[in-house]
Design an enzyme around this catalytic site. Structure first.
Site, PDB file in Angstrom:
ATOM      1  CG  PHE A  39      -0.347   0.461   2.496  1.00  0.00           C
ATOM      2  CD1 PHE A  39      -0.450   1.783   2.915  1.00  0.00           C
ATOM      3  CD2 PHE A  39       0.332  -0.423   3.322  1.00  0.00           C
ATOM      4  CE1 PHE A  39       0.102   2.214   4.104  1.00  0.00           C
ATOM      5  CE2 PHE A  39       0.881  -0.007   4.518  1.00  0.00           C
ATOM      6  CZ  PHE A  39       0.776   1.309   4.914  1.00  0.00           C
ATOM      7  CE  LYS A  40       3.830   1.428   4.877  1.00  0.00           C
ATOM      8  NZ  LYS A  40       5.106   1.159   5.490  1.00  0.00           N
ATOM      9  CG  ASP A  41       4.196   0.599  -4.324  1.00  0.00           C
ATOM     10  OD1 ASP A  41       5.335   1.058  -4.119  1.00  0.00           O
ATOM     11  OD2 ASP A  41       3.967  -0.606  -4.516  1.00  0.00           O
TER      12      ASP A  41
END
Length: 492
Positions: free
Chosen positions: A129-131
């Site tokens: 999800f950091k992307d």
């Protein structure tokens, strides 16, 4: 839109606020606090209605322009359009199509109107999800540096996914170097390989002999050395970076708008939580007027946040008390973004916020339960902000991975399993519960193999990532040695 530190020392300091571009490249404020808007922008019902049919890129533009008012709208729209494409967010599960960037999948639908929904956030280049925020951050950084004809040395810490997301977003970017700390031998083999296999000359991986909190403390120590920070042009991509937090606000809006048909409907979100950055974005969305019922923080065995939301006691664990778990990205015992919520909880009183977090450093925490001898009684106000919490253990996540595979036919990662376990404990009649996905299961194959007896599916291009050559150095958690390492590799 103006920004102020959570620790502004006086009304005069608070009035010397800054704009979005002023704080974009940094992390901590000069006084050690975190930046927040002087007031949260509000979203109207008419805007929510208009946003329901927007693409993710256009929705991101509409939300971000409320916070980045000093960036030309045409430039900001171009940046979101460049970032949020199906070519970037293409890593979908087998049998799925990349028709949406953050698609919802209904897992359960009860007779009483309750729904359990999974929001996919891990279709980006590093499968986490950091992307969702980091790809935008990379483009924002390059845009801002080009305007200033400047350079930036990013210094950050990761417990797993932030590091690879940052490095993949910043690799090859003009004028940017990345120095990323991670706890030595405490990430999954896939996570480690994703970071350490990068050979780009602007990427520097440093494995710290300790836990994530040791690495995070070093980032804060270097950031607080204002002379060194200025001389070596130090910035951060950790979740304390405001631009990263506000970019995460977007997928709360997308999740809500996709799960509802009218603005009188409420949803809740369950968020696997370690550093409090992801769920802090949900708090901001709620403060903007998004009709969120509950924000449920799901922790692993490192249950500092769960303890606070149950008792009002924030008690940071020492390194020796921090567990190395099978959901390692949440192996955190000092939640950096928690200060942003506490600032709101105590009525945006910067003096009180500063005193409480100074007590974290001197006494290891604070107590807002209101009991005799406590530091205050604001815990009674937590319910006004919709927060709840729960805890998941290794056995819980293994069982949840197995159950989700059997019941719904999908394989989830360990952190998402923590989220689903806690979400099921907090379902309410008539309310849709959205669980935010953390990563694709391939990143944590050791536990998938234990739970299911077979390897997790890998997207194309990641089949043998652990076999690639790795480039990294191992260092002790020594701030002076770290400064010397940075200085020797920046040429400044």
């Amino acid at each position: 839109m103006q920004y102020v530190s959570t620790r502004a020392a006086s009304p005069a300091a608070a009035s010397s606020s800054q704009q979005f571009s002023d704080i974009l490249l940094g992390g901590l404020a000069a006084d050690g606090g975190l930046f927040l808007p002087t007031a949260y922008p509000q979203v109207t019902g008419a805007e929510l209605d208009a946003w329901r049919q927007l693409s993710y890129a256009d929705l991101a533009f509409e939300i971000l322009k409320k916070f980045a008012t000093d960036i030309q709208e045409a430039d900001l729209r171009a940046l979101t359009a460049k970032t949020y494409t199906k070519e970037v967010y293409k890593n979908v599960r087998k049998g799925e199509k990349a028709t949406q960037i953050t698609p919802l999948r209904v897992l359960e639908e009860g007779e009483n109107g309750t729904k359990l929904v999974l929001q996919a956030l891990s279709n980006g280049p590093t499968l986490a999800f950091k992307d969702m925020a980091m790809q935008l951050l990379g483009n924002l950084f390059e845009y801002a540096l080009a305007k200033q004809n400047a350079e930036l040395n990013i210094f950050g810490a990761t417990s797993g996914d932030t590091g690879s997301a940052a490095e993949y977003a910043m690799r090859g970017k003009k004028g940017i170097r990345v120095f990323m700390l991670s706890p030595h031998k405490k990430m999954s083999a896939f996570q480690t390989a994703q970071m350490f296999s990068l050979q780009d000359p602007n990427i520097f991986n440093i494995a710290i002999e300790g836990v994530f909190d040791d690495a995070q403390d070093m980032v804060k120590a270097v950031s607080n050395d204002l002379e060194f920070k200025a001389k070596h042009k130090i910035g951060t991509v950790n979740s304390i970076n405001w631009a990263r937090v506000v970019a995460q606000v977007v997928y709360y809006f997308r999740g809500y708008l996709s799960a509802t048909t009218s603005n009188d409907q409420k949803v809740s979100f369950t968020v696997p939580s370690g550093n409090f950055g992801n769920i802090c974005a949900g708090h901001i969305a709620r403060m903007m007027g998004l009709p969120i019922d509950k924000l449920v923080a799901a922790t692993n065995e490192n249950d500092v946040l769960d303890e606070f939301f149950r008792t009002g006691v924030y008690r940071v664990r020492k390194s020796a008390e921090t567990y190395h778990t099978s959901s390692p990205s949440m192996d955190i015992s000092k939640a950096s973004n928690f200060e942003r919520f506490i600032y709101d909880l105590v009525g945006r009183d910067s003096d009180r916020t500063r005193a409480l977090f100074q007590k974290v450093e001197t006494h290891g925490g604070f107590d807002l339960s209101g009991k005799p001898g406590s530091d205050g009684d604001e815990f009674k106000l937590v319910a006004n902000y919709g927060f709840k919490s729960g805890k998941s253990t290794h056995d819980d996540r293994v069982n949840t991975i197995r159950d989700v595979a059997d019941d719904y036919g999908i394989v989830i990662d360990t952190h998402t399993a923590d989220g689903i376990k806690v979400a099921k404990e907090n379902l309410e009649p008539g309310v849709t519960m959205i669980v935010l996905e953390t990563a694709l299961a391939a990143k944590f194959n050791e536990t998938i193999l234990e739970a299911l007896g077979e390897d997790a599916e890998r997207p194309e291009g990641f089949e043998n990532i652990e076999d690639l050559p790795q480039k990294f150095v191992v260092m002790k958690p020594d701030v002076a040695a770290m400064k010397a390492y940075i200085a020797s590799n920046t040429g400044l």
